[in-house]
Design a protein around this motif. Structure first.
Motif: not given
Ligand code: SF4
Length: 460
Positions: A167-168, A202, A158, A247, A160-162, A164-165, A291
């Motif tokens: 995942i990246p 993602q 992904c 999105y 993005h760099r949300c 709270f996340c 976001r």
């Molecule tokens: S919440 Fe989703 S869009 Fe945001 S960084 Fe995590 S995977 Fe990417």
């Protein structure tokens, strides 16, 4: 999770699959490779020579579940290979379970296979080894979903760099699969009996950005590696296609007409369903979350989608009690729910994830306030969902049968994704001779907050 059994003799691997649909697809891929290379997949720890645990590390409860699963496999078997998202934090795994054989990260199929080779060295069979091990043209590999639906992963990572996340940091930046490769996989799945494809990633709307929407050929026609072209290709297969993790970018508008268009059988070319994780509605909170924050535009966009495709189902997820969320901002979120009238909603009270930037934000919301807001949020949405389902009473809904349970058939309408949405209980499903994977038109006779109840009409 029941895993597919194998009958061939050989080296035996047990497999534990945890986490989200994206992790499930990783598990399917590893299991398929193991099977292709002659390993037996077995159901119990006792039968296994080695156990692979595919972990989740997204939130703290998932980390705990993953560490517990590794602990169980260590206690029951003792030879354990760890892969998946938690594999990105090897120190944490080694601290709890120092004797695991190997740790690899998500999507690192080759390293998992190397760890399996090290634990169970491949035996040389002069007859078998001369035959190249590869898939037949229509082999769809091992699937952990029921036969009639399958997850179709279109990208990894992904951009993005949300806040709270993490995942990246675990899965890296966006890497899109070429569109022809995805369409060929979808075609094989359809030929293998799959009736519903669940497109996952993602960020499905970002599909192809990383490869500059490269053009590829499928069935003699050019397709861009782009969400709209992918949907057009998938619509050729004549089965249900459902989009997850989209999105609300402007170009999403381009695919709504496909949801309103009908194919030769009178069915929508693309399921009129969007799973869009909005997460919040207050511009300030969305900014803290990093976001997109144009809430007014989001409401306008939803309205435009409904104008083009009135029966579109919108599903979303939200986080309440994000650090700094004030009572007024929470009420903005409730107002958004009232205005947006979403069909399906999931919500979580914010919980810090180790390594997430949001942990450093000031003004954390006390736990009791978070829980109280979550309860208010869910109560507000329950009224909306209940009213939306009640509106369907008296209509006829095309459904896909998932299971037979006594007299009932348990099915889903176009508005229901497996596992996360509601069901349609068909009261005379057994009598109507239905079986899993059948499409059927159902007369809706009742509803509650989650599910619909109906019957298959019989001709007199
Ligand atoms: S919440 Fe989703 S869009 Fe945001 S960084 Fe995590 S995977 Fe990417």
């Amino acid at each position: 999770m029941p895993l597919p059994d194998s009958t061939s003799a050989g080296r035996k691997v047990g497999f534990v699959s945890l986490g989200c649909p994206k992790a499930l697809v990783d598990s399917e891929r590893i299991l398929t490779q193991l099977r292709v290379e002659g390993y037996d997949i077995v159901q119990t720890y006792d039968d296994a020579d080695v156990v692979v645990v595919n972990t989740c590390g997204f939130i703290d409860s998932a980390v705990t579940e993953s560490l517990d699963a590794i602990g169980e496999a260590m206690a029951e078997n003792g030879k354990v290979i760890v892969t998946g998202c938690l594999g990105k934090r090897p120190e944490q795994i080694r601290e709890a379970h120092p004797d695991v054989l190997a740790i690899t990260g998500p999507q690192d199929y080759r390293s998992v296979m190397n760890a399996v080779y090290a634990a169970l060295p491949p035996t040389h069979d002069p007859f078998v080894d001369l035959v190249p091990r590869r898939f037949e043209e229509n082999d769809i590999g091992i699937k952990l979903t029921p036969k009639h639906y399958a997850y179709l992963k279109i990208s990894e990572g992904c951009n993005h760099r949300c806040s709270f996340c993490i995942i990246p940091s675990m899965r890296g930046d966006l890497v899109s699969r070429p569109v022809d490769e995805v369409l060929r996989e979808a075609e094989k799945l359809a030929m293998g009996g799959v009736k519903e494809l669940l497109v996952i990633s993602q960020d499905t709307s970002a599909y192809g950005v990383d490869v500059k929407y490269a053009e590829r050929t499928w069935r003699g026609k050019a397709y861009q590696t782009r969400m709209k072209a992918l949907c057009e290709g998938l619509s050729e297969l004549g089965i249900w296609t459902r989009l997850h993790y989209v999105y609300p970018y402007p170009h999403v508008d381009d695919i709504i007409p496909l949801m309103a268009e009908r194919n030769a059988d009178g069915l929508p070319k693309l399921l009129p369903y969007l799973d869009i994780p909005f997460q919040h509605a207050s511009p300030r909170v969305l900014k803290l979350m990093k976001r997109p924050g144009a809430v007014d535009k989001t409401l306008e966009r939803i309205q435009r989608w409904r104008d083009i495709c009135p029966d579109i189902t919108l599903r979303s997820t939200f986080i309440v009690g994000f650090p700094g969320e004030t009572e007024a901002e929470f009420e903005e979120l409730l107002d958004f729910l009232d205005e947006a009238q979403l069909d399906r909603v999931g919500a979580f009270a914010y919980s810090p994830v180790e390594g997430a930037a949001a942990n450093a934000l000031p003004d954390p919301v006390p736990e009791d306030v978070k829980q109280e807001r979550l309860a208010r949020f869910m109560a507000r949405q329950a009224e909306i969902s209940e009213a939306k389902l009640a509106d369907k009473v008296g209509s006829v809904q095309r459904c896909l049968v998932d299971a037979i349970d006594g007299e009932l058939a348990i099915a889903r309408s176009m508005a229901d994704a497996p596992e996360i949405d509601g069901l349609v209980q068909i009261q005379n499903g057994f009598e109507a001779g239905l079986k899993p994977g059948d499409f059927v038109d159902v007369e809706i006779m009742g509803s509650d907050e989650h599910d619909l109840y109906g019957e298959v009409p019989f001709d007199d």
